[in-house]
Design a protein around this motif. Structure first.
Motif, PDB file in Angstrom:
ATOM      1  N   GLU A 153       0.821  -1.215   0.000  1.00 37.96           N
ATOM      2  CA  GLU A 153       0.000   0.000   0.000  1.00 37.96           C
ATOM      3  C   GLU A 153       0.859   1.270   0.000  1.00 37.96           C
ATOM      4  O   GLU A 153       0.693   2.155   0.848  1.00 37.96           O
ATOM      5  CB  GLU A 153      -0.937   0.004   1.212  1.00 37.96           C
ATOM      6  CG  GLU A 153      -1.937  -1.145   1.245  1.00 37.96           C
ATOM      7  CD  GLU A 153      -3.098  -0.969   0.269  1.00 37.96           C
ATOM      8  OE1 GLU A 153      -3.116   0.029  -0.469  1.00 37.96           O
ATOM      9  OE2 GLU A 153      -3.978  -1.849   0.252  1.00 37.96           O
ATOM     10  N   ASN A 156      -0.940   4.958  -0.034  1.00 33.47           N
ATOM     11  CA  ASN A 156      -1.875   5.393   1.003  1.00 33.47           C
ATOM     12  C   ASN A 156      -1.537   6.775   1.537  1.00 33.47           C
ATOM     13  O   ASN A 156      -0.409   7.029   1.978  1.00 33.47           O
ATOM     14  CB  ASN A 156      -1.893   4.398   2.171  1.00 33.47           C
ATOM     15  CG  ASN A 156      -2.882   3.272   1.948  1.00 33.47           C
ATOM     16  OD1 ASN A 156      -3.530   3.191   0.910  1.00 33.47           O
ATOM     17  ND2 ASN A 156      -3.004   2.391   2.928  1.00 33.47           N
ATOM     18  N   THR A 163       1.902  10.768  -5.421  1.00 38.19           N
ATOM     19  CA  THR A 163       1.543   9.465  -5.982  1.00 38.19           C
ATOM     20  C   THR A 163       2.169   9.273  -7.359  1.00 38.19           C
ATOM     21  O   THR A 163       2.737   8.217  -7.654  1.00 38.19           O
ATOM     22  CB  THR A 163       0.010   9.335  -6.091  1.00 38.19           C
ATOM     23  OG1 THR A 163      -0.554   9.382  -4.775  1.00 38.19           O
ATOM     24  CG2 THR A 163      -0.384   8.029  -6.748  1.00 38.19           C
ATOM     25  N   SER A 184       1.158  -4.106  -3.424  1.00 42.66           N
ATOM     26  CA  SER A 184      -0.203  -4.380  -2.952  1.00 42.66           C
ATOM     27  C   SER A 184      -0.943  -3.058  -2.847  1.00 42.66           C
ATOM     28  O   SER A 184      -0.384  -2.050  -2.400  1.00 42.66           O
ATOM     29  CB  SER A 184      -0.179  -5.092  -1.600  1.00 42.66           C
ATOM     30  OG  SER A 184       0.022  -4.182  -0.553  1.00 42.66           O
ATOM     31  N   SER A 185      -2.191  -3.069  -3.292  1.00 44.74           N
ATOM     32  CA  SER A 185      -2.961  -1.835  -3.254  1.00 44.74           C
ATOM     33  C   SER A 185      -4.429  -2.115  -3.526  1.00 44.74           C
ATOM     34  O   SER A 185      -4.780  -3.126  -4.125  1.00 44.74           O
ATOM     35  CB  SER A 185      -2.434  -0.834  -4.297  1.00 44.74           C
ATOM     36  OG  SER A 185      -3.118   0.405  -4.207  1.00 44.74           O
TER      37      SER A 185
END
Length: 300
Positions: A153, A156, A163, A184-185
């Protein structure tokens, strides 16, 4: 070459299973988008891969069983462990000393340059933005010159600019240094921009693995046709357009995907005397596709 293979992984805490019979394959060179809802088991799987958590059952094979495989993986799971009263260089150098790197000072400067933090000087980490802290965490993960990065993640809480910067950095590390990346996201619109392969987890189980090309094909625009005699017209179209894919639905409509031209379909139906009740194009939404998979179902 498979750099990560998870075989029948399971993990239980206090009798409650959070991962069950989990299988995963990551190949060298992948940017692997590991997709799942919060609480689906993504972090637990990644911790088992890097050795932070011991599986209840199953095994993880790294680099096809090569010795010292775990040392070839860099990890950024949850929040990076940073010392707020130190500078970026001092944080990285502290880890370099802990790892016993013979060229710790040079390597620290190199990874800070890679993540764009080489000009932060004497600024303490407590004054860093969230995006800068994530990049510093990535620098720490890169310190041991890994072949694989596990990023849990990483987007986040980041604003759009941070980003984009982190996403571009991940792509650059993959393309210029050949680092395989597992991200992972649940932020699907970001993964869609750079992932080359996907794995979807739901309730601790792998639902599906597929390439970016397969996702694009399944989410491509399709044609929906409904006629007065669906069975007859389906047979006619399947014979005339063997490269297309036809799916019959309970409402009597046909969904056509793959290699086809709408005009050719319409012309063929007209020439066959078909009574066409509906003729429309559907754009499949990639978010709907992944949400259906994350809920443990299938996208139709």
């Amino acid at each position: 070459m498979a750099v990560i293979e998870a075989r029948g992984l399971a993990k239980a805490y206090g009798g409650r299973r959070v991962v069950s019979d989990f299988t995963m394959t990551v190949s060298s060179g992948d940017i692997y988008g590991f997709v799942g809802k919060n609480g689906a088991g993504k972090s637990t799987v990644m911790k088992m891969i890097c050795g932070d958590v011991t599986p209840t059952a199953g095994e993880v094979v790294l680099f096809e069983g090569a010795p010292e495989g775990a040392r070839r993986i860099g990890v950024l799971i949850e929040q990076p462990g940073l010392l707020p009263g130190l500078t970026a260089y001092e944080n990285v150098m502290a880890k370099a000393l802990a790892l016993g790197l013979p060229d710790g000072a040079a390597r620290s400067c190199e990874v800070l340059r890679l993540v764009g933090l080489d000009s932060t000087g004497r600024k303490k980490v407590r004054g860093f933005s969230l995006g800068m802290k994530q990049r510093l965490g990535l620098a720490l993960a890169l310190l041991g010159n890994p072949d694989v990065l596990l990023l849990d993640e990483p987007f986040n809480g980041l604003d759009p600019e941070a980003t984009r910067a982190l996403r571009n950095l991940i792509v650059r590390l993959n393309e210029t240094m050949g680092i395989t990346v597992v991200v992972s996201s649940h932020v699907l619109d970001q993964l869609d921009r750079f992932a080359t392969r996907y794995g979807v987890i739901a309730d601790g189980r792998m639902v599906r693995q597929m390439t970016a090309e397969e996702v694009a094909a399944e989410c491509a625009t399709s044609l929906r046709v409904r006629t007065a005699d669906a069975a007859r017209d389906l047979a006619l179209l399947e014979e005339a357009f063997p490269e297309a894919r036809f799916t019959a639905h309970p409402d009597g409509s046909l969904v056509i995907a793959g290699a086809y031209e709408p005009e050719a379909i319409a012309r063929h139906l007209r020439d066959a005397g078909a009574v066409v009740l509906e003729f429309s194009q559907d754009a499949r939404d990639i978010e709907d596709y992944f949400v259906a998979l994350m809920e443990g179902g299938r996208y139709v």
